[in-house]
Design an enzyme around this catalytic site. Structure first.
Site, short mmCIF file in Angstrom:
data_model
loop_
_atom_site.label_atom_id
_atom_site.label_comp_id
_atom_site.label_asym_id
_atom_site.label_seq_id
_atom_site.Cartn_x
_atom_site.Cartn_y
_atom_site.Cartn_z
N ASP A 79 30.10 -36.30 37.42
CA ASP A 79 31.15 -35.63 36.68
C ASP A 79 32.29 -35.94 37.83
O ASP A 79 31.85 -36.48 38.80
CB ASP A 79 31.05 -34.12 36.80
CG ASP A 79 32.45 -33.16 36.43
OD1 ASP A 79 32.95 -33.90 35.42
OD2 ASP A 79 32.51 -32.33 37.41
N LEU A 80 33.51 -36.03 37.43
CA LEU A 80 34.56 -36.39 38.29
C LEU A 80 35.32 -35.24 38.92
O LEU A 80 35.07 -34.96 40.12
CB LEU A 80 35.55 -36.99 37.27
CG LEU A 80 35.10 -38.22 36.72
CD1 LEU A 80 36.37 -38.84 35.90
CD2 LEU A 80 34.79 -39.56 37.79
N ASP A 81 35.75 -34.13 38.12
CA ASP A 81 36.52 -33.29 38.80
C ASP A 81 35.79 -32.21 39.43
O ASP A 81 34.78 -31.56 39.11
CB ASP A 81 37.30 -32.36 37.98
CG ASP A 81 38.55 -33.08 37.01
OD1 ASP A 81 38.81 -34.24 37.63
OD2 ASP A 81 38.95 -32.83 36.11
N ASP B 71 29.68 -29.91 38.60
CA ASP B 71 29.98 -28.47 39.15
C ASP B 71 30.19 -27.50 38.22
O ASP B 71 30.22 -26.21 38.38
CB ASP B 71 31.45 -28.69 39.99
CG ASP B 71 32.66 -28.93 38.85
OD1 ASP B 71 33.65 -28.17 39.14
OD2 ASP B 71 32.70 -29.66 38.13
N SER C 73 33.10 -37.13 32.24
CA SER C 73 34.29 -36.10 32.25
C SER C 73 34.54 -35.44 30.89
O SER C 73 34.66 -36.18 30.02
CB SER C 73 35.25 -36.69 33.23
OG SER C 73 36.10 -35.42 33.45
N ARG C 74 35.04 -34.11 31.02
CA ARG C 74 35.39 -33.39 29.99
C ARG C 74 37.00 -33.50 30.02
O ARG C 74 37.53 -32.84 29.17
CB ARG C 74 34.94 -31.98 29.76
CG ARG C 74 33.64 -32.11 29.36
CD ARG C 74 33.23 -30.34 29.14
NE ARG C 74 31.85 -30.16 29.07
CZ ARG C 74 31.29 -29.69 27.84
NH1 ARG C 74 31.67 -29.46 26.63
NH2 ARG C 74 29.86 -29.42 27.87
#
Length: 151
Positions: free
Chosen positions: A15-17, A108, A72-73
């Site tokens: 994931d990114l954020d 996360d 990522s969303r």
């Protein structure tokens, strides 16, 4: 003779954020992003940083021969892709047709962990950004899902 279960994942997905960087790309920073000297800044001049060990983690996985991807969303897709490019991480990305059971996913958000665990992805909950210990521990745990009684 049965087939040998994999010792390494076929793909590691991040994931990114709040996994690779400590912000939401669609909320806390203002795309587009620019190189300003040695830094990456957003349109407001705010320096944009990733978690400290992320470049080391990505190089480690590359050297281990494990393909890497991002998921990522975020609604800020172009900004996220631009940061992947500016940080130089786009070189690590690959598209595969691998089964979910051969993947490790770092995120996360517990809802994503829950959803992907249901389809067989080995998921790792990220509390404060990805680091080497988290990744190495996940790589040690991965083969155990094929042999649950292994210590």
């Amino acid at each position: 003779m049965g087939s040998q279960p994999p010792q390494k994942p076929g793909l590691v997905v991040f994931d990114l954020d709040y996994t690779l960087w400590p912000f939401w790309v669609d909320t806390h920073v203002t795309p587009p992003f620019f190189l300003k000297g040695p830094n990456i800044v957003d349109s407001d001049g705010q320096t944009v940083k990733h978690y400290l060990e992320v470049p080391q983690v990505l190089e480690f996985l590359k050297n281990e021969g494990i393909p890497i991807a991002a998921a990522s969303r975020t609604s800020e897709i172009s900004g996220a892709n631009q940061l992947l490019d500016l940080f130089g991480w786009d070189k690590f990305q690959r598209e595969t047709g691998l089964p979910y059971t051969s993947m490790i996913f770092f995120d996360d958000e517990e809802r994503n962990i829950r959803d992907l665990s249901k389809v067989g992805v080995h998921c790792v909950f990220v509390k404060k950004g990805v680091d080497m210990k988290l990744v190495k521990d996940a790589l040690l745990e991965f083969p155990k899902k094929f042999h649950p009684h292994t210590k």
